[in-house]
Scaffold this motif. Structure first.
Motif, short mmCIF file in Angstrom:
data_model
loop_
_atom_site.label_atom_id
_atom_site.label_comp_id
_atom_site.label_asym_id
_atom_site.label_seq_id
_atom_site.Cartn_x
_atom_site.Cartn_y
_atom_site.Cartn_z
N GLU A 230 0.65 -1.11 0.09
CA GLU A 230 -0.08 0.23 -0.09
C GLU A 230 0.79 1.28 0.05
O GLU A 230 2.32 1.17 0.32
N LEU A 231 0.30 2.45 -0.25
CA LEU A 231 0.85 3.67 -0.26
C LEU A 231 1.35 3.73 1.19
O LEU A 231 0.29 3.65 2.12
N GLY A 232 2.48 4.04 1.71
CA GLY A 232 3.07 4.19 2.92
C GLY A 232 3.67 3.11 3.63
O GLY A 232 4.15 3.44 4.60
N ALA A 233 3.53 2.00 2.78
CA ALA A 233 4.29 0.87 3.36
C ALA A 233 5.86 1.11 3.24
O ALA A 233 6.21 1.63 2.31
N VAL A 234 6.49 0.63 4.23
CA VAL A 234 7.91 1.07 4.39
C VAL A 234 8.52 -0.20 4.02
O VAL A 234 8.38 -1.66 4.89
N HIS A 235 9.50 -0.50 3.27
CA HIS A 235 10.24 -1.72 3.04
C HIS A 235 11.71 -1.49 3.07
O HIS A 235 12.33 -1.05 2.33
N LYS A 236 12.17 -1.91 4.49
CA LYS A 236 13.67 -1.54 4.65
C LYS A 236 14.25 -2.83 4.34
O LYS A 236 13.72 -3.91 4.43
N PRO A 237 15.61 -2.81 3.82
CA PRO A 237 16.38 -3.99 3.46
C PRO A 237 16.52 -5.01 4.53
O PRO A 237 16.90 -4.72 6.12
N TRP A 238 16.08 -6.27 4.63
CA TRP A 238 16.01 -7.07 5.54
C TRP A 238 17.70 -7.41 6.36
O TRP A 238 17.63 -7.51 7.43
N ASN A 239 18.42 -7.29 5.42
CA ASN A 239 19.88 -7.72 5.90
C ASN A 239 20.64 -6.79 6.52
O ASN A 239 21.55 -6.82 7.22
N GLU A 240 20.10 -5.18 6.41
CA GLU A 240 20.64 -4.26 7.15
C GLU A 240 20.14 -3.94 8.39
O GLU A 240 20.68 -3.09 9.10
N ALA A 241 19.11 -4.72 8.87
CA ALA A 241 18.39 -4.53 10.13
C ALA A 241 19.16 -5.46 11.13
O ALA A 241 19.30 -6.64 10.97
N THR A 242 19.52 -4.94 12.28
CA THR A 242 19.86 -5.57 13.46
C THR A 242 18.51 -6.11 14.37
O THR A 242 18.53 -7.31 14.80
N VAL A 243 17.66 -5.32 14.38
CA VAL A 243 16.37 -5.81 15.28
C VAL A 243 15.18 -5.73 14.22
O VAL A 243 15.12 -4.88 13.57
N ARG A 244 14.48 -6.79 14.25
CA ARG A 244 13.42 -6.85 13.12
C ARG A 244 12.07 -7.07 14.08
O ARG A 244 11.78 -8.20 14.48
N TRP A 245 11.32 -6.01 13.86
CA TRP A 245 10.09 -6.02 14.44
C TRP A 245 8.89 -6.54 13.55
O TRP A 245 8.81 -6.28 12.23
N CYS A 246 7.85 -7.12 14.30
CA CYS A 246 6.72 -7.26 13.48
C CYS A 246 5.28 -6.74 14.46
O CYS A 246 5.09 -7.36 15.63
N LEU A 247 4.55 -5.82 14.02
CA LEU A 247 3.51 -5.35 14.60
C LEU A 247 2.30 -6.13 14.06
O LEU A 247 1.89 -6.07 13.09
N THR A 248 2.00 -7.08 15.28
CA THR A 248 1.02 -8.02 14.99
C THR A 248 -0.42 -7.70 15.35
O THR A 248 -0.48 -8.14 16.55
N TYR A 249 -1.36 -7.20 14.55
CA TYR A 249 -2.42 -6.61 15.11
C TYR A 249 -3.63 -7.86 14.93
O TYR A 249 -3.92 -8.35 14.02
N PRO A 250 -3.97 -8.18 16.34
CA PRO A 250 -4.89 -9.55 16.37
C PRO A 250 -6.30 -9.25 15.87
O PRO A 250 -7.25 -9.38 16.67
N GLU A 251 -6.42 -8.67 14.69
CA GLU A 251 -7.97 -8.32 14.03
C GLU A 251 -7.72 -8.38 12.78
O GLU A 251 -6.49 -8.34 12.29
N ILE A 252 -8.50 -8.59 11.81
CA ILE A 252 -8.54 -8.55 10.46
C ILE A 252 -8.21 -7.06 9.82
O ILE A 252 -8.25 -6.32 10.65
N TYR A 253 -7.42 -7.31 8.83
CA TYR A 253 -6.68 -6.06 7.81
C TYR A 253 -7.72 -4.96 8.33
O TYR A 253 -7.32 -3.84 8.40
N GLU A 254 -8.83 -4.87 7.80
CA GLU A 254 -9.76 -3.61 7.84
C GLU A 254 -9.80 -2.99 9.02
O GLU A 254 -9.62 -1.81 9.19
N VAL A 255 -9.47 -3.67 10.19
CA VAL A 255 -9.64 -3.08 11.53
C VAL A 255 -8.12 -2.52 11.96
O VAL A 255 -7.95 -1.52 12.17
N GLY A 256 -7.44 -3.56 11.64
CA GLY A 256 -5.70 -3.08 12.28
C GLY A 256 -5.14 -2.31 11.17
O GLY A 256 -4.43 -1.14 11.80
N ALA A 257 -5.19 -2.10 9.79
CA ALA A 257 -4.64 -1.03 9.18
C ALA A 257 -5.13 0.18 9.21
O ALA A 257 -4.42 1.15 8.74
N SER A 258 -6.31 0.51 9.79
CA SER A 258 -6.81 1.80 9.96
C SER A 258 -6.86 2.31 11.36
O SER A 258 -7.21 3.43 11.67
#
Length: 855
Positions: free
Chosen positions: A23-51
Motif C-alpha cells: 500500500e501507499l505508505g508501506a515501508v520496505h527496509k532491507p532485511w539484511n541491513e537491520a539488526t532488530v526486526r519487529w513485526c506489529l501483529t494486530y490481532p484483528e482482520i486487516y480492515e480493523v488493524g490497518a486503520s
C-alpha cells in the motif's frame, strides 16, 4: 508442506488485496541491513488493524529507527487461515512475506478483554508456542545460548495496561501506557542484547529495567490474586509510560481495500480529565495533553495531500475538550473547501456542540453526529460524574437539529451503580422529550439511533468494586424495549448480554484465568465480539469455564482487597478511587481538573507530567461549505494496465484508488452534483478479480484544461508500479464515454484440462460451429439458453499440441463487451470449449489485451 505465501494470496480468497503489503505508505527496509526486526501483529482482520491510529503511529516510528525495521501482520480471515493450516504454511508479515518466526519480536495490540483468543490464533498459525514457558523450555540453560528460536512476544494497548494478568502466560513482557518513546528504547535493549549474545532470560531482565515494561515471569501471584516480585532486581510496581501525541507520524498507510476508518486520523488531544467514573480510558490516559493547533493544521494539510483521502478525523477521548477544535476545524475547512473533503469527529460532548462545530462538520457531505449522555436521568449522570445537565443535553441536540441534522446517534448504558428502574425508563423518556423539543413545521422529525450497552466494571476506575448481573441486564433490556415500542423515529441497538458476560469474567480476573482463555480458544473462541462469531465464542467460553469449575460470575472485590492489578502504577491513587466511589454513591460530582481545580487523583507530578491545556485561538471566518465544481471543460482518456499484485485489487477498490490518485496529483477533476458529489472518473469496464491487462481505459473529466502529456506525467507519479499508465488522449466532451462506446474486448487465456485435449482441433471445431448455445441464469434464478455465436468474433489457439505442457493451452479470442450486458466473458468461453471437448476445463489465467471502442 509449506508453500510460498504468494501461492495462497489468490482470487479464491476474500479480498486478497488485504495481504499485499505494498500500500501507499508501506515501508520496505532491507532485511539484511537491520539488526532488530519487529513485526506489529494486530490481532484483528486487516480492515480493523490497518486503520488503527496507534498501529500506524508505532509502525512509522519504528521504521525511523536506525538498524531496525518493522513489518506488519494481521489476523487472517477464515479462508486464508484454513489455507495456511492445510499447507502447513506459517503466518507471515504482509510486506516481506516472511514467516513470523523470522522476526526478533512480535508486538500485539490488546485493546479489549476478548482479544486474547485472536492472539492465540495468530501465534498458533505462526508456529509459535503459546506460552512463555513453552517458548523457554530447554532454552537459556547455557550462558553461551543465544536468544531462542522464537521471537519475543509482547502486548500493549488499553487492556494490557489495565489488567494483563489473565493473559500473562502467553506474553514475554507487557508495555504499559503510550508506546511512542518506550518501543524505541526496547529496540535499543534488544540490539545490545543480540550483540552481547544474551540468553532470553538475561535479555528480559534488561527489559524489566525499562520504565513501562512488565515482565510477568519475574513476578508471582499470591493466593488472593495480587502480584509481587519474585526477585529483588525488578521494580515492585511498574510505571505506566506517558508520551506526547506526535501527529506527524499519523500520516502513513493508505490501504487498497475499504477499512473500518477509511480516512486520515490526527490526534488532537491525549488523555481526558472529565472523571467519568465508569471510563477506564479516562483514568488510564491522564494527564490531558493538547497538541499545538499549528501542528494539527500542518499535519492535516500535509496528510490529505500525501494520502489523497477525502475525509479526515480529529481524534481524542473528548474532542470537544480540545479548545482549539473550532479554530482548527474552520482553518482546515477553509483551506480545503474546494476539494470535497469532510471532517468527522468521534462521539462528542453534547454540552460543547455549537454552531462553530456544526459548520466544520456540516456541508454537502455532512457526517453523522454522535453524543453520549450515558444515563437517562440527571441523578444517575451525577452518580457517574458525566458532567452533563438536561439543559446542556437539549441545547446541543437542538443546535444540531437547527443546523440541519435530522438524525443523531446517542449512547446510553444500563447496569450502572445506584441505577433504579426509574433511571432505566428515563432513557426512553429522555428520547421522547428531545424529539418533542426538536420540532419545526415542514421539517422531518428528529430520528434517533440509540445504542444501549451493558456496563461492565473496569480496573483502575472508581467502579472497579461494583458488581453487575446478566439477569438484571436482560430484565432492563426488556423494560426498555417495552418503552421504546411507543416511540416513532427511534432505532434501538442493544449490546448482547453474552458479550458483556465474557468481558466481565475476564476483565477483573487474575492469572488463574490463563488456562481458561487458552481452553476457550481451543474450543473455537475467536473474533469473540463479532456478532457472527458470538454463538460459537459464547459456547466455547461456557465450556471452558465449566471445565475449570468456575462460576460465570466471579465475586466482586471488596474495598480492602489487594487487586490483581495493584502492582501496575497508572498514577491514579487507589485511595482516591475508593473515595470517588463513595462520592458516586453520595451523588457528588468532581469537576474537570483541566478547567477547574485539582481533584488530587495522584497523577500530576514528575513521573506522569501535568495537564497541558492550550488557549482557544481565534476562530477564522467561515468561508462556506464545499460547492462541487460541475463544469466540464475537458475529457481525457487514459490507457493503462493492471499487472502483478494489482490484479488482486477489486474494481471498486480501483475506482477509489483513482480518486485518491487525482487528489494527490492535484488534478482539477470535475464532480457530479447533488447531495453526494462524486469525481467524474469512469473506468470503461470492470476487470475480473485476478485478471491482468494491458488494455484498460478510464475517462477523466476536468474543470480546466490540462495538457495530456502533463496529465500523464502527474498521474504516473502517483500510480502504483503495477498500474502502468501508457498514454493520454483528449476526447470531445460531446463524444460517447468509453463505457458507452465499448464494443469488444480482446483476451488471452490460459486453459488447462486433467484429460488430454487436442487444443488446435478443439478450437477449429468451435470456430466452425454455427451455434454456440450456453445455459445462463437470470436475476430471478431461472435458467435459459443463450446463443453466443454472434458474440465471438475471433478465436485462435496459440499453443501447438506438441508444445502444450501440463495439458495447458493459450487461447486468444475477441468477444462482445457491450454496455447492455451482451458479453462473452472468459469463463463463458471456457464453458463452451468444455462442452465441445466433453471435458471439464479450468481457466488458469485471464489477460485482457485491449478494449475495442466504436469508432
Amino acid at each position: 508442506m509449506p508453500v510460498p505465501v504468494e501461492q495462497l494470496i489468490t482470487p479464491e480468497i476474500l479480498k486478497p488485496a488485504r495481504y499485499l503489503g505494498n500500500e501507499l505508505g508501506a515501508v520496505h527496509k532491507p532485511w539484511n541491513e537491520a539488526t532488530v526486526r519487529w513485526c506489529l501483529t494486530y490481532p484483528e482482520i486487516y480492515e480493523v488493524g490497518a486503520s488503527n491510529l496507534g498501529h500506524i503511529i508505532l509502525y512509522n516510528i519504528l521504521n525511523t529507527q536506525p538498524r531496525q525495521l518493522c513489518d506488519r501482520a494481521y489476523l487472517p480471515a477464515a479462508d486464508l487461515a484454513a489455507k495456511l493450516r492445510e499447507t502447513g504454511t506459517p503466518l507471515f508479515a504482509v510486506e516481506s512475506k516472511r514467516s513470523l518466526l523470522d522476526f526478533d519480536i512480535l508486538g500485539f495490540s490488546l485493546s479489549y478483554e476478548l482479544g486474547a483468543t485472536n492472539i492465540l490464533e495468530m501465534l498458533d498459525l505462526a508456529g509459535v508456542p503459546l506460552t512463555w514457558q513453552a517458548r523457554t523450555l530447554g532454552v537459556g540453560a547455557s550462558e553461551k545460548e543465544q536468544l531462542s528460536p522464537y521471537p519475543l512476544i509482547f502486548a500493549g494497548g488499553p487492556t494490557a495496561t489495565s489488567n494483563p494478568e489473565p493473559y500473562v502466560d502467553f506474553l514475554d513482557f507487557i508495555v504499559l501506557g503510550d508506546g511512542e518513546e518506550v518501543l524505541p528504547e526496547i529496540g535499543l535493549v534488544l540490539e545490545e542484547g543480540k550483540q552481547a549474545g544474551l540468553t532470553r532470560e538475561a535479555l528480559l531482565l534488561d527489559l524489566a529495567q525499562v520504565p513501562g515494561v512488565y515482565v510477568p515471569r519475574f513476578y508471582d501471584m499470591r493466593p488472593d490474586g495480587s502480584v509481587v516480585p519474585n526477585r529483588s532486581d525488578v521494580p515492585e510496581r511498574i510505571l505506566r509510560r506517558v508520551a506526547a501525541p506526535m501527529p506527524e507520524y499519523s500520516i502513513g498507510l493508505v490501504p487498497y481495500v475499504q477499512t473500518v476508518h477509511d480516512r486520515l486520523a490526527i490526534e488532537v488531544r491525549r488523555g481526558c480529565t472529565r472523571g467519568c467514573r465508569f471510563c477506564q480510558p479516562g483514568m488510564l490516559t491522564r494527564p490531558a495533553r493538547d497538541v499545538e493547533p499549528e501542528a494539527v493544521v500542518d499535519a492535516i494539510e500535509k496528510g490529505m495531500r500525501a494520502t489523497g483521502y477525502n475525509e479526515f478525523s480529529l481524534l481524542s477521548l473528548s474532542c470537544s475538550d480540545y479548545l482549539a477544535l473550532p479554530a482548527v476545524g474552520m482553518e482546515i475547512k477553509n483551506r480545503l473547501k474546494d476539494q470535497n473533503i469532510s471532517l468527522s469527529l468521534p462521539s462528542q460532548r453534547v454540552d460543547r456542540f455549537d454552531e462553530n462545530i456544526a459548520n466544520i462538520i456540516g456541508g454537502t457531505r455532512q457526517s453523522g453526529l454522535t453524543f453520549a449522555p450515558e444515563a437517562g436521568t440527571q441523578r444517575l449522570r451525577d452518580v457517574i460524574n458525566k458532567g452533563l445537565t438536561n439543559e446542556e443535553l437539549l441545547r446541543g441536540v437542538k443546535t444540531a437539529y437547527e443546523q440541519g441534522w435530522d438524525k443523531v446517534k446517542l449512547y446510553f448504558m444500563i447496569g450502572l451503580p445506584g441505577e433504579t428502574d426509574v433511571d432505566v425508563i428515563g432513557i426512553a423518556e429522555t428520547i421522547h422529550w428531545l424529539q418533542r423539543e426538536c420540532y419545526a413545521p415542514n421539517r422531518k422529525r428528529l430520528n434517533v439511533t440509540i445504542t444501549i450497552s451493558n456496563f461492565t466494571p473496569k480496573p483502575h476506575t472508581p467502579f472497579q468494586w461494583h458488581s453487575v448481573s446478566t439477569e438484571e441486564f436482560e430484565r432492563k433490556q426488556e423494560l426498555l424495549k417495552a418503552e421504546f415500542r411507543r416511540l416513532r423515529g427511534v432505532k434501538v441497538n442493544f449490546t448482547d448480554v453474552r458479550i458483556s458476560a465474557m468481558e466481565d469474567f475476564v476483565g477483573r480476573g487474575d492469572r488463574r484465568l490463563g488456562p481458561v482463555v487458552q481452553r476457550a480458544w481451543e474450543l473455537g473462541a475467536g473474533m469473540d465480539s463479532w456478532w457472527e462469531s458470538l454463538d460459537r465464542a459464547f459456547g466455547a467460553w461456557s465450556q471452558a469455564i465449566a471445565e475449570a469449575g468456575l462460576p460465570w460470575k466471579l465475586p466482586a472485590p471488596s474495598l480492602e482487597d489487594d487487586l490483581p492489578w495493584d502492582h501496575l502504577d497508572t498514577g491514579i491513587d487507589k485511595q482516591w478511587l475508593k473515595e470517588d466511589y463513595q462520592r458516586a454513591l453520595n451523588e457528588a460530582i468532581v469537576p474537570d481538573c483541566s478547567f477547574e481545580g485539582c481533584s488530587h487523583c495522584g497523577v500530576c507530578g514528575t513521573e506522569f507530567g501535568h495537564n497541558i491545556v492550550l488557549e482557544a485561538p481565534p476562530i477564522p471566518q467561515f468561508e462556506g461549505h464545499f460547492k462541487p465544481e460541475t463544469a466540464r471543460v475537458q475529457r481525457l482518456r487514459l490507457a493503462f494496465g493492471k499487472r502483478g499484485s494489482m490484479a488482486l485489487v477489486s474494481h471498486l477498490d480501483l475506482v477509489r484508488l483513482f480518486d485518491r490518485v487525482m487528489r494527490r496529483a492535484a488534478l482539477p477533476i470535475a464532480f457530479t452534483g447533488g447531495f453526494h458529489p462524486s469525481p467524474r472518473i469512469a473506468i470503461a469496464s470492470a476487470l475480473a478479480l485476478g485478471a491482468t491487462s494491458n488494455g484498460e481505459i478510464a475517462d477523466f473529466e476536468l474543470t480546466r484544461r490540462v495538457d495530456p502529456d502533463q496529465f500523464l506525467t502527474a498521474i504516473k507519479a502517483q500510480l502504483p508500479e503495477d498500474l502502468p499508465a501508457f498514454s493520454v488522449s483528449e476526447i470531445p466532451l460531446a463524444a460517447p464515454s468509453a463505457t458507452q462506446a465499448l464494443q469488444k474486448a480482446e483476451y488471452q487465456l490460459t486453459v488447462s484440462s486433467e484429460q488430454p485435449v487436442s487444443w488446435s482441433e478443439l478450437i477449429d471445431r468451435v470456430r466452425a460451429a454455427e451455434s454456440l448455445p450456453l445455459e445462463m441464469t437470470n436475476k430471478k434464478g431461472k435458467t435459459y439458453i443463450a446463443e453466443m455465436r454472434d458474440r465471438l468474433f475471433e478465436l485462435d489457439c496459440l499453443t501447438s499440441d506438441s508444445n502444450s505442457a501440463d495439458n495447458q493451452a493459450t487461447v486468444h479470442y475477441i468477444g462482445s463487451l457491450l454496455n447492455d450486458g451482451t458479453t462473452l466473458r472468459p469463463e463463458q468461453l471456457v464453458t463452451i470449449l468444455g462442452q465441445f471437448a466433453e471435458a471439464e476445463l479450468d481457466l488458469v489465467q485471464v489477460h485482457r489485451q485491449r478494449l475495442l471502442l466504436d469508432a
